[in-house]
Motif scaffolding. Structure first.
Motif, mmCIF file in Angstrom:
data_model
loop_
_atom_site.group_PDB
_atom_site.id
_atom_site.type_symbol
_atom_site.label_atom_id
_atom_site.label_comp_id
_atom_site.label_asym_id
_atom_site.label_seq_id
_atom_site.Cartn_x
_atom_site.Cartn_y
_atom_site.Cartn_z
ATOM 1 N N MET A 27 0.848 -1.189 0.000
ATOM 2 C CA MET A 27 0.000 0.000 0.000
ATOM 3 C C MET A 27 0.882 1.237 0.000
ATOM 4 O O MET A 27 1.921 1.269 0.652
ATOM 5 C CB MET A 27 -0.919 -0.008 1.232
ATOM 6 N N GLU A 28 0.444 2.267 -0.739
ATOM 7 C CA GLU A 28 1.171 3.529 -0.772
ATOM 8 C C GLU A 28 0.428 4.574 0.056
ATOM 9 O O GLU A 28 -0.758 4.820 -0.177
ATOM 10 C CB GLU A 28 1.314 4.038 -2.205
ATOM 11 N N ILE A 29 1.132 5.163 1.013
ATOM 12 C CA ILE A 29 0.576 6.245 1.821
ATOM 13 C C ILE A 29 1.428 7.492 1.594
ATOM 14 O O ILE A 29 2.635 7.488 1.877
ATOM 15 C CB ILE A 29 0.556 5.891 3.322
ATOM 16 N N ARG A 30 0.796 8.529 1.074
ATOM 17 C CA ARG A 30 1.542 9.757 0.800
ATOM 18 C C ARG A 30 2.167 10.311 2.078
ATOM 19 O O ARG A 30 1.492 10.442 3.101
ATOM 20 C CB ARG A 30 0.616 10.794 0.158
ATOM 21 N N GLY A 31 3.445 10.646 2.004
ATOM 22 C CA GLY A 31 4.162 11.167 3.164
ATOM 23 C C GLY A 31 4.887 10.093 3.949
ATOM 24 O O GLY A 31 5.793 10.385 4.732
ATOM 25 N N VAL A 32 4.479 8.836 3.753
ATOM 26 C CA VAL A 32 5.115 7.705 4.451
ATOM 27 C C VAL A 32 5.871 6.828 3.465
ATOM 28 O O VAL A 32 7.013 6.450 3.679
ATOM 29 C CB VAL A 32 4.075 6.867 5.225
ATOM 30 N N GLY A 33 5.192 6.496 2.356
ATOM 31 C CA GLY A 33 5.821 5.649 1.352
ATOM 32 C C GLY A 33 5.087 4.332 1.182
ATOM 33 O O GLY A 33 3.892 4.219 1.456
ATOM 34 N N ILE A 34 5.817 3.300 0.767
ATOM 35 C CA ILE A 34 5.249 1.984 0.514
ATOM 36 C C ILE A 34 5.228 1.174 1.807
ATOM 37 O O ILE A 34 6.230 1.083 2.515
ATOM 38 C CB ILE A 34 6.057 1.224 -0.557
ATOM 39 N N LEU A 35 4.074 0.564 2.090
ATOM 40 C CA LEU A 35 3.916 -0.264 3.286
ATOM 41 C C LEU A 35 3.600 -1.694 2.874
ATOM 42 O O LEU A 35 2.836 -1.925 1.926
ATOM 43 C CB LEU A 35 2.779 0.268 4.157
ATOM 44 N N ASP A 36 4.170 -2.660 3.585
ATOM 45 C CA ASP A 36 3.827 -4.069 3.412
ATOM 46 C C ASP A 36 2.829 -4.405 4.515
ATOM 47 O O ASP A 36 3.200 -4.619 5.666
ATOM 48 C CB ASP A 36 5.082 -4.944 3.532
ATOM 49 N N ILE A 37 1.551 -4.427 4.151
ATOM 50 C CA ILE A 37 0.485 -4.600 5.149
ATOM 51 C C ILE A 37 0.573 -5.958 5.830
ATOM 52 O O ILE A 37 0.352 -6.075 7.051
ATOM 53 C CB ILE A 37 -0.892 -4.410 4.489
#
Length: 312
Positions: A202-212
């Motif tokens: 998942m991509e969250i603006r300001g954080v980057g790519i997350l592996d949920i």
């Protein structure tokens, strides 16, 4: 172009044991989700033989062949394998007759085996084939499983789809796909899944790519999900009249099917994840036959009737 899938893809998906592989297996195509049980053909009756289907030798066919002499078995199998069949699957882990193996090598026919029972294999084959030949598309959005239902979040880029989905994940729901959802029509349902490359990310603006899956565990993700509800997220428009009662049913058409759709206006301070949870619970109630808006309307009408009786 006619929908189809290859024998090679079938082997990979259902993890079938390869006894013999045709030199043209990569290009051998199947055009139906139905199979043929070649009992009649093995006794020599070929009228209306559905040779283009996958041929499945189950316990009944295997037992018949087992009772034949080697010479007779070889003759029957050779006559059968001469037909333009895409492949043969022996089910229930039954032994492969030497004559069968020799015939498929001679005729360059794919021969496979599975430990599954005949009924289970045919069911798995049908599900796989139906999905391979179904109508497909992709859509920009986020798919989440909420209370067992598939909720597809749509909206303009930057509206907050991923952030809302992440909020739902932290509340115990499951991510299916972020950003791009691959959709498939299977009979009268629409299924969505993530492209393999971006699955569980998942991509969250300001954080980057997350592996949920890594962050929240295997229980926070799901490979595919039927789509039951569409949520359209949009900026709050003061000039727009939003539904406040829930009488009007709105639908979106995806691959020819109507999917219930709700527009939710975004505004600072609104708990969108909670609203989506409530919308999903409300849809479940409607599926069970209870409509809160209709119930309230009935109460109002009943109260009006009582007042009219009292005034008479």
């Amino acid at each position: 172009m006619t929908k189809h899938f290859t024998v090679e893809s079938l082997i990979k998906e259902l993890r079938l044991e390869v006894i013999n592989i045709s030199t043209n297996a990569r290009n051998t195509k199947l055009y139906t989700s139905e199979v043929n049980r070649p009992g009649l053909q093995l006794v020599g009756f070929f009228e209306k033989f559905l040779a283009s289907r996958l041929q499945v030798i189950g316990n009944a066919e295997w037992q018949y062949l087992n009772e034949l002499s080697k010479e007779e078995r070889s003759k029957k199998l050779l006559e059968f394998a001469k037909k333009p069949i895409p492949g043969i699957v022996v089910t229930a882990g039954n032994d492969i007759f030497e004559e069968l193996e020799a015939v498929v090598i001679e005729m360059d026919v794919t021969l496979l085996r599975t430990e599954d029972t005949t009924s289970k294999f045919i069911n798995d084959f049908y599900n796989f084939a139906s999905k391979q030949m179904a109508l497909k598309d992709s859509i920009h959005g986020v798919l989440i499983e909420v209370y067992g239902l598939g909720v597809l979040l749509l909206g303009n880029s930057g509206i907050g789809k991923s952030e809302t989905a992440l909020d739902l994940v932290t509340r115990g729901h499951k991510l299916v796909s972020d950003d791009v959802v691959e959709i498939t029509r299977v009979n009268d349902t629409i299924e969505g899944e993530s492209p393999e490359l971006t699955r569980h990310f998942m991509e969250i603006r300001g954080v980057g790519i997350l592996d949920i899956e890594r962050l929240y565990g295997v229980g926070s993700v799901k490979q595919f999900q039927e789509i039951d509800l569409i949520i359209e997220l949009e900026n709050w428009d003061l000039d727009k009249n939003y539904d406040r009662l829930g009488f009007d049913e709105t639908y979106s058409v995806i691959l020819g099917l109507n999917i219930p759709t709700i527009a939710i206006p975004m505004k600072p301070g609104r708990n969108i994840a909670m609203i989506i949870e409530v919308a999903t619970r409300n849809l479940i109630q409607k599926k069970l036959g209870y409509n809160a808006a209709q119930e309230l309307n009935n109460r109002v009408l009943e109260k009006i009737k009582e007042r009219k009786k009292g005034s008479n």
